[in-house]
Design an enzyme around this catalytic site. Structure first.
Site, PDB file in Angstrom:
ATOM      1  N   GLY A   1     -10.047   7.606  -1.893  1.00 25.67           N
ATOM      2  CA  GLY A   1     -10.751   8.861  -1.665  1.00 25.67           C
ATOM      3  C   GLY A   1     -11.563   8.815  -0.388  1.00 25.67           C
ATOM      4  O   GLY A   1     -11.496   7.849   0.380  1.00 25.67           O
TER       5      GLY A   1
ATOM      6  N   GLU B   1     -10.777   2.963   7.289  1.00 28.27           N
ATOM      7  CA  GLU B   1      -9.757   3.948   7.678  1.00 28.27           C
ATOM      8  C   GLU B   1     -10.454   5.095   8.398  1.00 28.27           C
ATOM      9  O   GLU B   1     -10.363   5.217   9.611  1.00 28.27           O
ATOM     10  CB  GLU B   1      -9.005   4.451   6.450  1.00 28.27           C
ATOM     11  CG  GLU B   1      -7.917   5.476   6.776  1.00 28.27           C
ATOM     12  CD  GLU B   1      -7.297   6.096   5.537  1.00 28.27           C
ATOM     13  OE1 GLU B   1      -6.245   6.751   5.688  1.00 28.27           O
ATOM     14  OE2 GLU B   1      -7.858   5.951   4.428  1.00 28.27           O
TER      15      GLU B   1
ATOM     16  N   HIS C   1       1.125   5.016  -2.316  1.00 28.14           N
ATOM     17  CA  HIS C   1       0.559   5.857  -3.374  1.00 28.14           C
ATOM     18  C   HIS C   1       1.660   6.591  -4.129  1.00 28.14           C
ATOM     19  O   HIS C   1       2.499   7.259  -3.522  1.00 28.14           O
ATOM     20  CB  HIS C   1      -0.415   6.866  -2.775  1.00 28.14           C
ATOM     21  CG  HIS C   1      -1.688   6.256  -2.281  1.00 28.14           C
ATOM     22  ND1 HIS C   1      -2.824   6.161  -3.055  1.00 28.14           N
ATOM     23  CD2 HIS C   1      -2.005   5.684  -1.084  1.00 28.14           C
ATOM     24  CE1 HIS C   1      -3.787   5.582  -2.363  1.00 28.14           C
ATOM     25  NE2 HIS C   1      -3.313   5.279  -1.156  1.00 28.14           N
TER      26      HIS C   1
ATOM     27  N   ASP D   1       1.749   3.982   2.881  1.00 26.93           N
ATOM     28  CA  ASP D   1       0.678   4.843   2.379  1.00 26.93           C
ATOM     29  C   ASP D   1       1.250   5.988   1.554  1.00 26.93           C
ATOM     30  O   ASP D   1       1.282   5.919   0.324  1.00 26.93           O
ATOM     31  CB  ASP D   1      -0.191   5.362   3.517  1.00 26.93           C
ATOM     32  CG  ASP D   1      -1.581   5.773   3.059  1.00 26.93           C
ATOM     33  OD1 ASP D   1      -1.943   5.432   1.911  1.00 26.93           O
ATOM     34  OD2 ASP D   1      -2.310   6.416   3.842  1.00 26.93           O
TER      35      ASP D   1
ATOM     36  N   ASP E   1       1.499   9.248  -5.975  1.00 24.87           N
ATOM     37  CA  ASP E   1       1.432  10.701  -5.802  1.00 24.87           C
ATOM     38  C   ASP E   1       1.621  11.114  -4.344  1.00 24.87           C
ATOM     39  O   ASP E   1       1.570  12.305  -4.027  1.00 24.87           O
ATOM     40  CB  ASP E   1       0.115  11.271  -6.340  1.00 24.87           C
ATOM     41  CG  ASP E   1      -1.102  10.487  -5.889  1.00 24.87           C
ATOM     42  OD1 ASP E   1      -0.963   9.309  -5.532  1.00 24.87           O
ATOM     43  OD2 ASP E   1      -2.215  11.050  -5.915  1.00 24.87           O
TER      44      ASP E   1
ATOM     45  N   HIS F   1       0.850  -1.203   0.000  1.00 22.98           N
ATOM     46  CA  HIS F   1       0.000   0.000   0.000  1.00 22.98           C
ATOM     47  C   HIS F   1       0.881   1.246   0.000  1.00 22.98           C
ATOM     48  O   HIS F   1       1.320   1.723   1.048  1.00 22.98           O
ATOM     49  CB  HIS F   1      -0.919  -0.012   1.228  1.00 22.98           C
ATOM     50  CG  HIS F   1      -2.056   0.968   1.151  1.00 22.98           C
ATOM     51  ND1 HIS F   1      -3.371   0.594   1.217  1.00 22.98           N
ATOM     52  CD2 HIS F   1      -2.071   2.310   1.002  1.00 22.98           C
ATOM     53  CE1 HIS F   1      -4.147   1.663   1.128  1.00 22.98           C
ATOM     54  NE2 HIS F   1      -3.373   2.721   1.008  1.00 22.98           N
TER      55      HIS F   1
ATOM     56  N   HIS G   1     -10.023   0.523  -0.277  1.00 19.33           N
ATOM     57  CA  HIS G   1      -9.821   1.369   0.899  1.00 19.33           C
ATOM     58  C   HIS G   1     -11.078   1.279   1.758  1.00 19.33           C
ATOM     59  O   HIS G   1     -12.157   1.704   1.340  1.00 19.33           O
ATOM     60  CB  HIS G   1      -9.607   2.831   0.482  1.00 19.33           C
ATOM     61  CG  HIS G   1      -8.204   3.177   0.120  1.00 19.33           C
ATOM     62  ND1 HIS G   1      -7.621   2.793  -1.071  1.00 19.33           N
ATOM     63  CD2 HIS G   1      -7.265   3.908   0.788  1.00 19.33           C
ATOM     64  CE1 HIS G   1      -6.383   3.267  -1.124  1.00 19.33           C
ATOM     65  NE2 HIS G   1      -6.139   3.936  -0.012  1.00 19.33           N
TER      66      HIS G   1
END
Length: 368
Positions: free
Chosen positions: A183, A213, A23, A302, A25, A21, A210
């Site tokens: 998101g 969370e 990202h 993350d 960006d 996991h 996701h």
């Protein structure tokens, strides 16, 4: 589990690790953000001083709110709107992960976030794939080995999930290993995207969601029982279905028991969870209880830029907090490799020929 030595941060950097996991960006080098802003004409950065910008990202992410945390991505996505920028970020991501000892990684991103300047979704995906390939070439020239796949995310607040799922299937033989939705969870349940998950399933492809969370058990339940998620992105709120008594006894609710019994992997990201308010601190993070109860726990980053972390530093924090030893680090690592979205033979090869041989001299007792 007993160990012969305590894992230090330096030693952890050398250990083979698996990352599920992360990202794209959320992992840019601060200097790259500044340089891409200049070359692409992006004018929105809060500062162009590299050190100050690095601090800004971490401070802005320390809001205790997932929604506020996600706002920091306006800047990283803002500088990633060209094919060259996407390829550069992807190549550097591979280099940075390899330098941290990661031997297998799944890096995720939402193609729809990089079309503001007219790029087609296919062009975004192909640019990232070319960057990953270039990063692997650079790593191999330095004598290292890393396997990197990508996950395509759909933004759950938008209406393009099926389109992204179709692209994940189209590019799966080129290095896209799965699909995800990301998101804000609140108000955007995973069941809004049932057609996308059904498309992935009928095409024998893989997906994670996701869930659990910023939102609670309902999000996890929908992700598993309605959507059929193979893994849970974060999933830390499953602890809400576990009763712990003062004497240390625990009682699992039906959903928690189902998740544990089915060995559904939890993609837990400790530092990020603290930043978004999913956990009050590392010491109070549910990972301690979940690992003790032997859920299929994996450790992840993350967003390395926003959390100012690496996978090694995440493990170091857990070692310091929970007293984990090398046997525990190996257990988390094998959990992750077992849960990867590549074929069985590849997973087994990395476990038996990369992970276990390295840890064998440090782990004094086999894992249970």
């Amino acid at each position: 589990m007993s160990t012969r030595t305590v894992p230090t941060l330096q030693a952890l950097r050398s250990a083979p690790k698996v990352l599920l996991h992360d990202h794209l960006d959320g992992g840019l080098r601060p200097r790259t953000v500044v340089e891409l802003a200049e070359s692409t004409g992006y004018r929105g950065l809060p500062t162009t001083d590299v050190a100050e910008l690095s601090r800004w990202f971490q401070q802005a992410a320390d809001s205790g709110s997932l929604e506020s945390y996600l706002e920091t991505f306006a800047h990283t996505c803002g500088v990633m709107q060209t094919e060259d920028a996407l390829a550069r970020v992807a190549a550097e991501c591979v280099e940075d992960l390899a330098a941290d000892g990661v031997v297998y990684a799944e890096v995720r991103y939402a193609p729809e976030l990089f079309v503001e300047r007219g790029l087609k979704l296919e062009a975004v995906i192909e640019a990232v794939l070319s960057g990953i390939a270039e990063g692997k070439r650079r790593v191999e020239r330095r004598g290292h080995r890393i396997h990197v796949g990508s996950l395509l995310c759909a933004m759950r607040q938008h209406a393009r999930a099926l389109e992204i799922a179709e692209l994940a299937v189209r590019y799966r033989d080129a290095g896209v290993v799965g699909f995800d939705i990301a998101g804000p969870e609140a108000g955007f349940p995973p069941t809004r995207n049932l057609d996308a998950f059904e498309y992935i399933r009928v095409n024998n492809a893989h997906f994670t969601i996701h869930a659990g969370e910023a939102f609670g058990l309902a999000s996890i339940w929908e992700a598993i029982q309605h959507c059929g998620a193979e893994r849970l992105g974060h999933g830390v709120r499953i602890v809400d279905d576990i009763k712990a008594s003062p004497d240390g006894a625990t009682e699992l609710g039906r959903l928690a028991a189902y998740v544990r019994d089915r060995r559904i992997p939890l993609e837990i990201c400790p530092s990020s969870n603290v930043q978004t308010g999913a956990a009050a601190s590392i010491a109070e993070h549910p990972i301690g209880l979940l690992a003790k109860l032997r859920f299929r726990v994996t450790v992840n980053t993350d967003n390395r830029l926003m959390s100012g972390c690496t996978l090694s530093s995440e493990f170091a924090a857990l070692v310091d907090t929970f007293g984990y030893g090398w046997a525990d680090v190996q257990w988390f690592t094998i959990n992750a490799m077992k849960s990867a979205f590549i074929d069985f033979d590849q997973r087994l090869d990395i476990i038996n020929n990369v992970i276990k041989p390295w840890y064998s001299d440090l782990v004094s007792k086999p894992l249970l």
